[in-house]
Structures are given as structure tokens and as C-alpha cells.
Design a protein around this motif. Structure first.
Motif, PDB file in Angstrom:
ATOM      1  N   PHE A 191      24.750 -59.444  -5.136  1.00  0.00           N
ATOM      2  CA  PHE A 191      25.879 -60.183  -4.569  1.00  0.00           C
ATOM      3  C   PHE A 191      26.549 -61.030  -5.644  1.00  0.00           C
ATOM      4  CE2 PHE A 191      28.123 -63.152  -1.876  1.00  0.00           C
ATOM      5  CZ  PHE A 191      28.663 -62.285  -0.955  1.00  0.00           C
ATOM      6  N   PRO A 202      21.331 -61.903 -18.270  1.00  0.00           N
ATOM      7  CA  PRO A 202      20.466 -63.035 -17.915  1.00  0.00           C
ATOM      8  C   PRO A 202      20.314 -63.250 -16.413  1.00  0.00           C
ATOM      9  CG  PRO A 202      22.576 -63.832 -18.686  1.00  0.00           C
ATOM     10  CD  PRO A 202      22.590 -62.357 -18.848  1.00  0.00           C
ATOM     11  N   THR A 203      21.308 -62.832 -15.619  1.00  0.00           N
ATOM     12  CA  THR A 203      21.242 -63.148 -14.190  1.00  0.00           C
ATOM     13  C   THR A 203      20.436 -62.129 -13.409  1.00  0.00           C
ATOM     14  OG1 THR A 203      23.382 -62.133 -14.012  1.00  0.00           O
ATOM     15  CG2 THR A 203      23.338 -64.509 -13.997  1.00  0.00           C
ATOM     16  N   ARG A 239      17.412 -61.671 -13.230  1.00  0.00           N
ATOM     17  CA  ARG A 239      16.185 -62.191 -12.617  1.00  0.00           C
ATOM     18  C   ARG A 239      16.478 -62.866 -11.301  1.00  0.00           C
ATOM     19  NH1 ARG A 239      13.797 -65.745 -17.378  1.00  0.00           N
ATOM     20  NH2 ARG A 239      12.930 -66.700 -15.511  1.00  0.00           N
ATOM     21  N   LEU A 240      17.744 -63.133 -11.045  1.00  0.00           N
ATOM     22  CA  LEU A 240      18.082 -63.874  -9.833  1.00  0.00           C
ATOM     23  C   LEU A 240      18.404 -62.924  -8.708  1.00  0.00           C
ATOM     24  CD1 LEU A 240      20.427 -66.298 -11.670  1.00  0.00           C
ATOM     25  CD2 LEU A 240      18.036 -66.637 -11.101  1.00  0.00           C
ATOM     26  N   LYS A 241      18.135 -63.412  -7.501  1.00  0.00           N
ATOM     27  CA  LYS A 241      18.410 -62.571  -6.345  1.00  0.00           C
ATOM     28  C   LYS A 241      19.309 -63.295  -5.360  1.00  0.00           C
ATOM     29  CE  LYS A 241      14.451 -59.557  -6.248  1.00  0.00           C
ATOM     30  NZ  LYS A 241      13.363 -60.209  -6.980  1.00  0.00           N
ATOM     31  N   GLY A 242      19.988 -62.494  -4.550  1.00  0.00           N
ATOM     32  CA  GLY A 242      20.726 -63.018  -3.400  1.00  0.00           C
ATOM     33  C   GLY A 242      21.596 -64.197  -3.724  1.00  0.00           C
ATOM     34  N   ASP A 243      21.337 -65.297  -3.042  1.00  0.00           N
ATOM     35  CA  ASP A 243      22.251 -66.436  -3.135  1.00  0.00           C
ATOM     36  C   ASP A 243      22.231 -67.105  -4.502  1.00  0.00           C
ATOM     37  OD1 ASP A 243      19.745 -66.857  -2.287  1.00  0.00           O
ATOM     38  OD2 ASP A 243      20.298 -67.858  -0.436  1.00  0.00           O
ATOM     39  N   TYR A 244      21.084 -67.074  -5.195  1.00  0.00           N
ATOM     40  CA  TYR A 244      21.064 -67.649  -6.537  1.00  0.00           C
ATOM     41  C   TYR A 244      21.979 -66.870  -7.462  1.00  0.00           C
ATOM     42  CZ  TYR A 244      17.322 -71.047  -5.999  1.00  0.00           C
ATOM     43  OH  TYR A 244      16.586 -72.128  -5.646  1.00  0.00           O
ATOM     44  N   ALA A 264      24.552 -65.170  -6.552  1.00  0.00           N
ATOM     45  CA  ALA A 264      25.923 -65.463  -6.142  1.00  0.00           C
ATOM     46  C   ALA A 264      26.415 -66.728  -6.821  1.00  0.00           C
ATOM     47  CB  ALA A 264      26.003 -65.611  -4.629  1.00  0.00           C
ATOM     48  N   LEU A 267      11.439 -52.877  -6.007  1.00  0.00           N
ATOM     49  CA  LEU A 267      10.084 -52.570  -6.446  1.00  0.00           C
ATOM     50  C   LEU A 267       9.796 -51.079  -6.294  1.00  0.00           C
ATOM     51  CD1 LEU A 267       8.024 -54.671  -7.439  1.00  0.00           C
ATOM     52  CD2 LEU A 267       6.803 -54.235  -5.323  1.00  0.00           C
ATOM     53  N   TYR A 305      18.537 -75.669   2.554  1.00  0.00           N
ATOM     54  CA  TYR A 305      17.956 -74.541   1.825  1.00  0.00           C
ATOM     55  C   TYR A 305      16.450 -74.502   2.023  1.00  0.00           C
ATOM     56  CZ  TYR A 305      17.666 -70.800  -1.503  1.00  0.00           C
ATOM     57  OH  TYR A 305      17.461 -69.567  -2.062  1.00  0.00           O
ATOM     58  N   ILE A 349      22.337 -71.161   1.369  1.00  0.00           N
ATOM     59  CA  ILE A 349      23.252 -72.097   0.716  1.00  0.00           C
ATOM     60  C   ILE A 349      24.346 -72.387   1.719  1.00  0.00           C
ATOM     61  CG2 ILE A 349      24.832 -72.505  -1.186  1.00  0.00           C
ATOM     62  CD1 ILE A 349      23.327 -70.474  -2.794  1.00  0.00           C
ATOM     63  N   PHE A 367      27.439 -73.326   2.282  1.00  0.00           N
ATOM     64  CA  PHE A 367      28.688 -73.586   1.569  1.00  0.00           C
ATOM     65  C   PHE A 367      29.571 -74.575   2.314  1.00  0.00           C
ATOM     66  CE2 PHE A 367      27.704 -69.746  -0.797  1.00  0.00           C
ATOM     67  CZ  PHE A 367      28.177 -70.067  -2.054  1.00  0.00           C
ATOM     68  N   ARG A 409      19.624 -62.085   4.648  1.00  0.00           N
ATOM     69  CA  ARG A 409      20.098 -63.298   3.999  1.00  0.00           C
ATOM     70  C   ARG A 409      21.559 -63.217   3.600  1.00  0.00           C
ATOM     71  NH1 ARG A 409      15.527 -65.351  -0.085  1.00  0.00           N
ATOM     72  NH2 ARG A 409      17.227 -66.731  -0.697  1.00  0.00           N
ATOM     73  N   LEU A 410      22.091 -62.007   3.528  1.00  0.00           N
ATOM     74  CA  LEU A 410      23.461 -61.862   3.072  1.00  0.00           C
ATOM     75  C   LEU A 410      24.455 -62.308   4.139  1.00  0.00           C
ATOM     76  CD1 LEU A 410      24.874 -61.043   0.575  1.00  0.00           C
ATOM     77  CD2 LEU A 410      25.063 -58.733   1.455  1.00  0.00           C
ATOM     78  N   LEU A 429      24.974 -65.982   4.398  1.00  0.00           N
ATOM     79  CA  LEU A 429      25.646 -66.470   3.191  1.00  0.00           C
ATOM     80  C   LEU A 429      27.153 -66.246   3.306  1.00  0.00           C
ATOM     81  CD1 LEU A 429      25.083 -67.614   0.322  1.00  0.00           C
ATOM     82  CD2 LEU A 429      25.190 -65.279  -0.494  1.00  0.00           C
ATOM     83  N   PHE A 446      25.464 -78.745  -5.364  1.00  0.00           N
ATOM     84  CA  PHE A 446      24.486 -77.661  -5.288  1.00  0.00           C
ATOM     85  C   PHE A 446      23.737 -77.521  -6.605  1.00  0.00           C
ATOM     86  CE2 PHE A 446      23.093 -73.298  -5.731  1.00  0.00           C
ATOM     87  CZ  PHE A 446      22.265 -73.222  -4.635  1.00  0.00           C
ATOM     88  N   ILE A 501      23.088 -72.443 -15.016  1.00  0.00           N
ATOM     89  CA  ILE A 501      22.619 -71.171 -15.544  1.00  0.00           C
ATOM     90  C   ILE A 501      21.376 -71.389 -16.396  1.00  0.00           C
ATOM     91  CG2 ILE A 501      23.269 -69.283 -17.085  1.00  0.00           C
ATOM     92  CD1 ILE A 501      26.108 -69.674 -15.749  1.00  0.00           C
ATOM     93  N   LEU A 512      18.444 -71.891 -14.015  1.00  0.00           N
ATOM     94  CA  LEU A 512      18.055 -70.652 -13.345  1.00  0.00           C
ATOM     95  C   LEU A 512      17.309 -69.731 -14.292  1.00  0.00           C
ATOM     96  CD1 LEU A 512      21.184 -69.877 -11.176  1.00  0.00           C
ATOM     97  CD2 LEU A 512      18.996 -70.769 -10.450  1.00  0.00           C
ATOM     98  N   LEU A 513      17.664 -69.785 -15.572  1.00  0.00           N
ATOM     99  CA  LEU A 513      17.005 -68.894 -16.513  1.00  0.00           C
ATOM    100  C   LEU A 513      15.648 -69.428 -16.942  1.00  0.00           C
ATOM    101  CD1 LEU A 513      19.961 -67.777 -18.731  1.00  0.00           C
ATOM    102  CD2 LEU A 513      18.856 -66.597 -16.849  1.00  0.00           C
TER     103      LEU A 513
END
Lengths: 345, 308
Positions: A57, A118-119, A121-126, A128, A209, B31, B37, B39, B109-110, B113, B244, B289, B292-293
Motif C-alpha cells: 500500500f 528500505p521500505t 521491511r514495512l507492511k501495511g499502514d507503516y 503507507a 512467506l 493504534y 492509523i 487519519f 487492515r486495508l 485504513l 503520528f 523513515i 522505521l528502518l
């Protein structure tokens, strides 16, 4: 391959004809609507590969678009006039234009890879939020560059190149160029959905997976999806810049990214037909609501209608108009009463 | 380098960060409970400012068209406006949850959102339709003063912001940790199903979460409006993203984390603004970012591994 080339040539000839029919017979306002629809379709079909097929997303499509728009517009201005200053508009030459398109597509694709890596590793809302953040950073960085005009952006972007036989028309050839790329992106995406790559993306969307277990390199597939979507967003940006003759960083805010997502959600995430239909609806809706908005003095009405559509869609038909189905002969046959012979497995 | 100026920026950053924290708490609690999230939260914040603006306008505490000077609002009325706005926002928050999120609670979850984005757009542009697009001058709730300490100016609004935020966050922490309802909230955010098995009314708890978060956002909206002092229907856009980020930075789901994240973000933005105001806008996203990383769970959050 040969068949695809043939189809594409046929489509190009069709676009060529379409351009002149439009320029000759249709009112300028409607030509504008049709061109805007084309741009939206390129954006939506590209994003559909990221959000729909690969299931990642992304809320940052405007960021990719802005990179392409500024790269293409800057190159085009430099190749045509050599300097950035005001003066009358002229046409960019065919060679330069193709070069600019390639440049904008590739630069946006490079940014796509940069964002995708880099992104992952993130899923769904993160994801986004992270992509949204990337788009905002892009916009802020572009605003801070004085070489491309800072907050006021680039002006006097040349017109799209003339085609043989189009010199005597005044309407320009934007429709041809925009729809040539609409055809290209649709043709490529149809093939993509049926290819190993497309199936791998769907596989990643359904269960990452499990996909990995089956030998699909999920990370790589996801980056590829971002690169593909970003490439066409860049192209759309370049076309948009040449069409409007000016771009500002503020043309590419979060609202624009959300707009593209609304197109997909409306049409049905993962359906190419849905993306096209959604793009057309979302583009035309505000145009038709504008008279109403002005007569009632309610600014923001069209956005409210968007929002309401989005909410109603989510509450009552979360899969969108088309779900994951495509418009095909089979579907049409099923819709005709008594015509549906094959039963669903 | 001008250290006084830098120090001045940092003190402003603390005030800004306190506002981020107040809004971030709403994101983090929702959350934590729903993995959503919300919004629309930042638009509830915007409504908070408007809900305090309208009664003040009706009662004539704003400069009229003839250019008459704005009157100060008496303190008792300020209290009334703030409490009223908190209550109204709590109602809006509960309504949003009931109408938009609850029907979609079990559909992945989508969908929630996207719905959240829809609600947010609806409030922003609905707000534009109802309130008008032009910025409006916020009534004077306190007379602006500033105290000079060794060259650094402390505005009384900044002090009020920091104190109010600290008191409210403290109260919230006490509530969550030392009351029955607070315990229910923690249980629901730990596990939906187990909480239900323990006889907790999950839906009521979620509604309460939205009401708490929304009323704090309302206070945030009023504080920012006092400081600015103009309000627009789109004022929530930027605030929402930053709050956020603050929540993610501190560790989503953690209330002290939201406070810490808000303060850190506010101060770092103000420090960067010392060199470039344009790039200070990008700080939040770079932090986001980066976090998150490097540590997606945030500073105070705990990470859970996905089981196969």
C-alpha cells in the motif's frame, strides 16, 4: 512479442487519428477533460501494480510523479531554449521530447528503487506512512532548489512535439502523446498480469512467506513493482508538465497521491479495468461538480463527494466496482442474460 | 553561532512538541487498540479549535468587521469553551468509530485504513464547506505576554501550552494505570479476544479510547490556535502527520512514548529551523523513515515478532 508490437502500432495509429478527430470536432473543454483522464489512467494503472498486484500500500505516487515532471520539464526547457527565462512557448523537437520522457521515467524509477529498497521491511499502514513521508520529503527538497524555480517551479515548458501532418492544426498533439502512453501502459500491464512476474507479485500479495517458500524472491519482486509503477508515474509527470506548460512542487501534495489511491479503490484494487474506470470517474467528477460548487458557493464540495464515495465504497462494497475482475469477453458474455455458458469452477 | 537564538528556538520547540504530544496520544492509543492509523484524528484536532472558536464568536469576543478590537475572554468562559470543545470532540470521535470503523473491524487492515483516509478527507473538506476556506482569527483567550530570561523570551502562551500538556498527560497516565477502565484499555490493547473472555466490554472500551484521544486532540487544537493565532479547516493535515511521527518515534502504543516523541520532534524541528525553515518541515519525515528502518518499535515500544 511480434503480436504485441503490431497491436501497439495499431493503437498508435488509432491515437494519431483520435488526436485529430478531437482537435477538429470536440470542444476545447472536453479535450482537456479527455487529456486529464489519460494522465490519470497512466498514474492509476502504474500504481495498480504496486498497490493492487503486489499488495504494497503506497501513498506516495505524487512523489514519483513530481520527480519525473521536474526532470522532464527541466531537460525539455534546456534542450529547447537553453535558458530558463520568460518568452513565448515553442514546440520541443521530437527527439528531445523522447529523450525527456526517457529521462523522467528513469529518474522516477530510480527514486522508486530507492524508496522500495528500505521500505520493504514495512507492511501495511507503516509502509503507507513511510511512502507518504518520502513523497513529502521529495516535495520539500524540490521546493528548496532554486535551480528549478523553488516554490514557484518551472514555467514556459515547451509544447509537445508536432507530428507529421499536424502542423496545420492549432490544437496541438497532447492527446496523441498522452494516449500513446495510456495504450503502452495498459498493454504492458495486461501482459505483466499474465507473466511470471505478475503472478509472482500476486503471490507476494496473498502470502509473502508462502511465496518465499515457493522460490519467489519477494523483496526483489516488491522493488520491481515500485520501479514499474514509479517509471510510469514519472512519464505521467513529464506529460503533465508539458501539457500544463508549468509545474510547481505544490502540484504534487499528499492529496494528489490520495487521489490516485481513491481511483484504485473505487475501481477495485488489483483490477486493471477498475483502475481505468476509477481514473475516469475521479477525474471527471470534480469537473462536473464544479458548476454546482460555484453556484452554491461551497468550495471543497468535490472533495467531500470523493470522501463520501470512498467511505460508502468501503462500507458497502470494499472490493471496489470491479473487485479483482477484468473486463473481458467472458465477463460480457456472462452479463448478457442466458449467454453465460461456462460455469465457474 | 548565536546560542541565545538557538536556545530560543529550543524553548519554542518544547511548546510545539507538547502540542504534538497531545495529538500523538490519540494516535498511539487507537493504534495500540485497533492497529489502525486513525487519519481522521488530526481533523478532530482541527474541529477542537473550531468548536472553541464558534461560541466565542457568537458571544462577541472577536473583532467585528468595523475593525473593533478583540475583547479578552474571561477565564471562566475560557474554561467552559475548552471543556465544551473537549466534550464535542469526544462525541465526534465516538461517532467516527461507531459509523466508520466498527463495521469494518473484521475485514482486514486495508479497508479501515482507506476508510480512515476517507473520514479525514470528509472532515477536512466538509470543514471547508461549512467553515469557509479563509483563515480565521482565533479569539484572545489570554493576553500575550513574554518574560525575558537571559535574552531568551518565554511567551506566556508557551508556558500555558507546556503546563496544560504536562497536566493532561499526567492525568491520562494515572487514568490508564490506576483505574478499572484504564486496566480494561490496557487489556484490550493487549489482546482483543482475551479481554472479551475476561468479561470486558470491548466495544465500550474502544469507544472510550476514541473519546479520550479526541478530547486531548481538542485541547491541542485550542492551544495551537491560541499560539498561532489563526485557524483553517486544513490545519490538521500537517499536524496529523507530525503527531503520528511523534507517536512512531516514541513507540506506538506507549503513552509516555508519545510524550517523549512529541518533545523530541518539536525540539529537533526547531533546532533545524535555526539553519533552514524549509528543511525543518522535512525533519519529521526523515525521523520517521530513520526510526522505521532502525527501530520500528520506537524508543519506548516493544517489538513483537510475527509468528508463522
Amino acid at each position: 512479442m511480434a503480436r504485441n508490437l503490431l497491436v501497439m502500432l495499431g493503437l498508435l495509429a488509432g491515437c494519431y487519428g483520435f488526436n485529430f478527430v478531437m482537435a477538429e470536432f470536440i470542444e476545447v473543454v472536453y479535450v482537456d477533460y479527455i487529456n486529464l483522464c489519460g494522465l490519470a489512467i497512466i498514474l492509476a494503472v502504474g500504481l495498480n501494480v504496486i498497490n493492487g498486484l503486489a499488495g504494497q500500500f503506497s501513498l506516495g505516487h505524487a512523489g514519483f510523479m513530481s520527480v519525473g515532471a521536474f526532470a522532464g520539464a527541466y531537460a525539455s526547457i534546456m534542450l529547447t531554449y537553453g535558458v530558463i527565462e520568460s518568452g513565448p512557448l515553442s514546440f520541443v523537437s521530437m527527439g528531445s521530447f523522447l529523450l525527456c520522457l526517457a529521462l523522467s521515467g528513469l529518474s522516477a524509477a530510480a527514486v522508486g528503487a530507492l524508496v522500495g529498497a528500505p521500505t520493504l521491511r514495512l507492511k501495511g499502514d507503516y509502509l503507507a506512512i513511510a511512502t507518504l513521508g518520502f513523497a513529502e520529503i521529495t516535495r520539500i527538497v524540490l521546493t528548496a532548489q532554486d535551480a528549478i524555480g523553488g516554490p514557484t517551479g518551472l514555467k514556459r515548458i515547451p509544447k509537445m512535439p508536432l507530428l507529421p501532418g499536424s502542423e496545420k492544426w492549432d490544437g496541438g498533439t497532447s492527446t496523441f502523446w498522452i494516449y500513446a502512453f495510456v495504450c503502452l501502459v495498459i498493454l504492458l500491464s495486461v501482459n505483466l498480469q499474465r507473466s511470471t512476474f505478475g503472478r509472482a507479485l500476486i503471490c507476494v500479495r496473498e502470502n509473502e512467506l508462502a511465496a518465499e517458500t515457493m522460490g519467489v524472491r519477494a523483496s526483489r519482486m516488491k522493488i520491481m513493482a515500485f520501479v514499474y509503477g514509479a517509471f510510469f508515474a514519472g512519464i505521467a509527470g513529464c506529460l503533465y508538465a508539458h501539457y500544463q506548460h508549468s509545474v510547481r512542487p505544490d502540484d504534487f501534495t499528499t492529496v494528489r497521491s490520495i487521489e490516485v489511491v481513491v481511483m484504485l479503490v473505487l475501481g477495485g484494487l488489483g483490477s486493471l479495468t477498475g483502475a481505468v474506470v476509477g481514473a475516469v470517474i475521479v477525474t471527471l467528477l470534480p469537473q462536473f461538480l464544479r458548476p454546482l460548487e460555484e453556484s452554491l458557493g461551497l468550495s471543497g464540495l468535490s472533495m467531500v463527494v470523493y470522501a463520501a464515495l470512498l467511505l460508502l465504497m468501503m462500507l458497502f462494497r470494499p472490493q471496489g466496482i470491479f473487485g479483482q475482475r477484468e473486463l473481458s469477453l467472458k465477463l460480457l458474455r456472462r452479463l448478457v442474460p442466458g449467454g453465460g455458458k461456462e460455469s465457474r469452477p | 553561532m548565536d546560542f541565545t537564538q538557538l536556545l530560543q528556538n529550543m524553548t519554542n520547540g518544547v511548546a510545539k512538541g507538547s502540542c504534538y504530544a497531545l495529538v500523538a496520544v490519540g494516535y498511539t492509543m487507537v493504534y495500540g487498540v485497533l492497529q489502525l492509523i486513525n487519519f481522521a484524528h488530526s481533523d478532530v484536532y482541527m474541529l477542537g479549535a473550531y468548536f472553541a472558536y464558534w461560541p466565542a464568536k457568537w458571544m462577541g469576543y472577536l473583532p467585528d468587521e468595523k475593525g473593533g478590537r478583540a475583547q479578552d475572554v474571561p477565564l471562566a468562559l475560557v474554561g467552559l469553551f475548552v471543556v465544551g470543545s473537549m466534550a464535542a470532540c469526544a462525541a465526534v470521535g465516538a461517532l467516527i468509530e461507531r459509523a466508520a470503523y466498527r463495521p469494518l473491524r473484521h475485514s482486514g487492515r486495508l479497508a479501515p485504513l482507506i476508510t480512515a483516509i476517507g473520514v479525514s478527507l470528509l472532515l477536512e473538506y466538509g470543514g471547508q464547506m461549512v467553515f469557509g476556506t479563509e483563515p480565521r482569527l482565533f479569539p484572545t483567550f489570554v493576553e500575550a505576554q513574554s518574560y525575558d530570561v537571559a535574552g531568551v523570551k518565554f511567551a506566556n502562551t508557551s508556558i500555558i501550552i507546556v503546563v496544560t500538556a504536562a497536566v493532561l498527560m499526567g492525568a491520562l497516565t494515572l487514568f490508564v494505570n490506576h483505574t478499572r477502565q484504564g486496566r480494561a484499555l490496557r487489556a484490550v490493547s493487549h489482546s482483543f479476544n482475551n479481554a472479551r473472555l475476561m468479561g470486558i466490554n470491548v466495544n465500550a472500551t474502544i469507544t472510550m479510547t476514541f473519546m479520550l484521544g479526541s478530547s486531548l486532540a481538542a485541547v491541542g487544537g485550542i492551544l495551537v490556535a491560541m499560539d498561532q493565532p489563526t485557524i483553517t479547516p486544513l490545519m490538521g493535515l500537517r499536524m496529523g502527520l507530525k503527531a503520528f511521527v511523534a507517536a512512531v518515534l516514541g513507540g506506538i502504543g506507549s503513552i509516555p512514548g508519545a510524550a517523549l516523541g512529541g518533545l523530541l520532534l518539536g525540539v529537533s524541528e526547531s533546532v533545524v529551523a535555526y539553519w533552514s525553515t524549509t528543511y525543518s518541515e522535512a525533519v519529521a519525515f526523515l525521523i520517521l523513515i530513520g526510526v522505521l528502518l532502525v527501530r520500528p518499535a520506537g524508543i519506548l515500544g516493544s517489538s513483537a515478532r510475527e509468528k508463522v
